[in-house]
Design an enzyme around this catalytic site. Sequence first.
Site, PDB file in Angstrom:
ATOM      1  N   HIS A 178      37.583 -21.683 -55.995  1.00 53.39           N
ATOM      2  CA  HIS A 178      37.676 -20.985 -54.706  1.00 53.39           C
ATOM      3  C   HIS A 178      37.859 -19.482 -54.948  1.00 53.39           C
ATOM      4  CE1 HIS A 178      38.576 -19.916 -50.686  1.00 53.39           C
ATOM      5  NE2 HIS A 178      39.510 -20.797 -50.381  1.00 53.39           N
ATOM      6  N   HIS A 181      37.559 -15.662 -49.313  1.00 53.29           N
ATOM      7  CA  HIS A 181      38.551 -15.558 -48.228  1.00 53.29           C
ATOM      8  C   HIS A 181      39.878 -14.878 -48.536  1.00 53.29           C
ATOM      9  CE1 HIS A 181      36.206 -19.120 -46.342  1.00 53.29           C
ATOM     10  NE2 HIS A 181      35.695 -17.961 -45.999  1.00 53.29           N
ATOM     11  N   TYR A 183      41.890 -14.885 -51.175  1.00 54.57           N
ATOM     12  CA  TYR A 183      42.894 -15.490 -52.052  1.00 54.57           C
ATOM     13  C   TYR A 183      42.809 -14.866 -53.457  1.00 54.57           C
ATOM     14  CZ  TYR A 183      43.469 -18.245 -47.941  1.00 54.57           C
ATOM     15  OH  TYR A 183      43.702 -18.592 -46.627  1.00 54.57           O
TER      16      TYR A 183
END
Length: 367
Positions: A178, A181, A183
């Site tokens: 991931h 977004h 992070y």
Amino acid sequence: METKNEGQQNQKIPLLTPYKMGNFQLSHRVVLAPLTRQRSYNNIPQTHAILYYSQRASKGGFLLSEATGVSDTAQGYPHTPGIWTNEQVEAWKPIVDAVHAKGAVFFCQIWHVGRVSNKGFQPNGQDPISCTDKGLTNNVEFSPPRRLRTDEILQIVNDFKLAARNAIEAGFDGVEIHGAHGYLIDQFLKDQANDRTDQYGGSLENRSRFALSIAEAVSNEIGAHRVGFRLSPFSKYMECGDSNPNALGLYMAEALNKHELLYCHMVEPMMKIVTEKVESIDSLVPMRNAFRGTFIASSGYDREEGSKAVGENRTDLIAYGRHFLANPDLPKRFEINAPLNKYNRDTFYLDDPVVGYTDYPFHEDVA
Ligand SMILES: Cc1cc2nc3c(=O)[nH]c(=O)nc-3n(C[C@H](O)[C@H](O)[C@H](O)COP(=O)(O)O)c2cc1C
């Protein structure tokens, strides 16, 4: 004899045609996007997730798990699952088995939230970690982070590697890193957040070093043929924007080629804050053309837009978030062009094991 009309009806829309993603034979292009649901009490996946994921599994379908923490410093929201302990690995197993029993492919999305956290989620109440010590404007919900020292960074890379190994141990077919977004990985990537002066900050090459070290370490551990990477170069979510998102997206797509990653999953430019659609002149097409593996586009798609994008070869697969959340049988509904259940925002993150989670009806139950 088949009439002309029936013949047309039987013709599959591009979204529902088969696709070979590396070693995985998919029967359609409708992917379950990673969706945090906050129902994993104490960071342990629960048995109610067995029903939730198996409801959304179909033969030859491709499912991504909700974002799953790589370590005890990775969490920033209540009841999100992890994959750094034996107990968590064991808890994932029956969920993965249920998805496999339906014939679907299941990847675990692994993440670290970085500064999108507060002391309450951190071991011993310590400060969250990030590439920076610049906190988010909302310093009530989010605690100011501690800047990682250069010599600590490889330890975090290693956490991703161990989490990937654990995911395979739990039975997942692969992992999605991931990097979207706002992070931790995105904090390193974007110049709004990354203010480092060492080899992990400054130039595009330096800001990408952390992301690419993770891609390399995870690929070496479990094989690049089962590793995907999610990016949102255009997103500004969590005060994590970039001054040149096109260059960043293109650089990453090309760099991921070097590691021969299975797929690159990118969030559309019109999604600046995850779920709010705005007009944008930017496009993922240059990155799609640069990346040699499978390309997944996501965000803001419906049946028609998704089918058009696949038909025009702008992407191989489409990941659906909110529609799949509210329609467990989304690929089937797309096939028969059935109306969709509406999603209810108020229950996205409720910690209830049923409500807003496994109680969205299947089409056949309504019809
Ligand atoms: C409830 C909810 C949870 C989400 N959780 C994650 C997540 O864990 N990981 C991630 O990469 N994106 C997450 N997203 C973003 C979605 O994967 C997707 O990009 C977004 O919903 C836009 O796609 P859509 O228009 O198809 O819904 C989440 C979105 C929603 C609505």
